[in-house]
Design an enzyme around this catalytic site. Structure first.
Site: not given
Length: 268
Positions: A184-186, A204
């Protein structure tokens, strides 16, 4: 009092009262909603008019790029790169020397290092799952970050690696993902890691070096996982882990405590 060296801060009145009075502050009732609105005001993807003004793509020596692949403008491709049928490389991407991209993979908003292998039907650089939830209409946060895959990494078939929201998603050197994995993002992943099929890493989370997961492992978001960690198949990790831990179960606990607790299922 908090002291932050930032130009302008979006925050609630409660947070603003703790900040240095010399800071520029925009006070809002709902920070997440305001960030979502602002992200769509300040950022957007290229449109057709933008693409016309971009420089043409650059392709290095000894490349084998299928006639059925689509390479957008402003793409930089190194030497000895293989890109197979049906792939799409979007504007602004950089592909390092010796990288292979298999059939039907789609890459955008990404920097790919040298000697990276990307399997077929894999998507890299699409927006992540970030939005403000509203009872009637959810508001998508515009993702302005990139995906960075460092050299000698391997990404399996049918994987998805999301671009960062306001920072980058990073995959370290010599890290391998099996098929059907999602990052997923980050998310930031270190070097020499191995993730078996269907592993999912939520947004994250930071993962160190030499981390291994079994198939269908799930790692929650906003965690910090250290180095030399082993996570058994189908485990659910919901808290941060320090260096050298071996965990299993859902929720994941120390491997030996788990086996002792459930020895009737796993033997002595």
């Amino acid at each position: 009092k908090l002291s932050i060296n930032i130009g302008t801060i979006i925050c609630t009145s409660k947070t603003a009262s703790k900040l240095n009075k010399n800071l520029k502050v925009i006070i809002v009732n709902n920070v997440q909603e305001s960030i979502a609105i602002a992200s769509n005001l300040f950022y957007r993807n290229y449109n057709k008019s933008d693409l016309k003004n971009l420089p043409n793509f650059k392709i290095g020596k000894n490349c084998d790029i299928s006639k059925n692949a689509f390479i957008d403008k402003d793409v930089t491709i190194g030497d000895n790169v293989i890109i197979k049928d049906g792939c799409k490389i979007s504007a602004g991407c950089i592909i390092g020397n010796g990288t292979t991209i298999d059939v039907n993979s789609v890459i955008s908003h990404s920097i790919i290092g040298e000697n990276v292998n990307i399997g077929r039907n894999t998507s890299i650089g699409q927006p992540g799952f970030g939005f403000y939830m509203n009872n009637s209409t959810n508001l998508k946060i515009f993702h302005s970050g990139s995906v960075i895959i460092q050299s000698n990494a391997s990404i399996g078939s049918n994987c998805c690696i999301d671009r960062g929201s306001f920072s980058d998603t990073v995959i370290g050197e010599n890290t391998f993902f099996d098929n059907l994995c999602h990052v997923a993002h980050n998310v930031v992943v270190g070097r020499n890691c191995a993730f078996a099929a269907m592993t999912g890493i939520a947004g994250s989370t930071k993962i160190g070096n030499n981390v291994m997961t079994g198939g269908q492992a799930g790692i929650s978001g906003h965690l910090n996982l250290g180095n030399n960690i082993q996570i058994a198949a189908k485990s659910g990790v919901f808290h941060s882990l320090s260096d050298g831990q071996s965990v299993m179960g859902n929720p994941a606990i120390n491997k030996y405590k788990f086996l002792k607790k459930y020895k009737k299922f796993y033997g002595k």
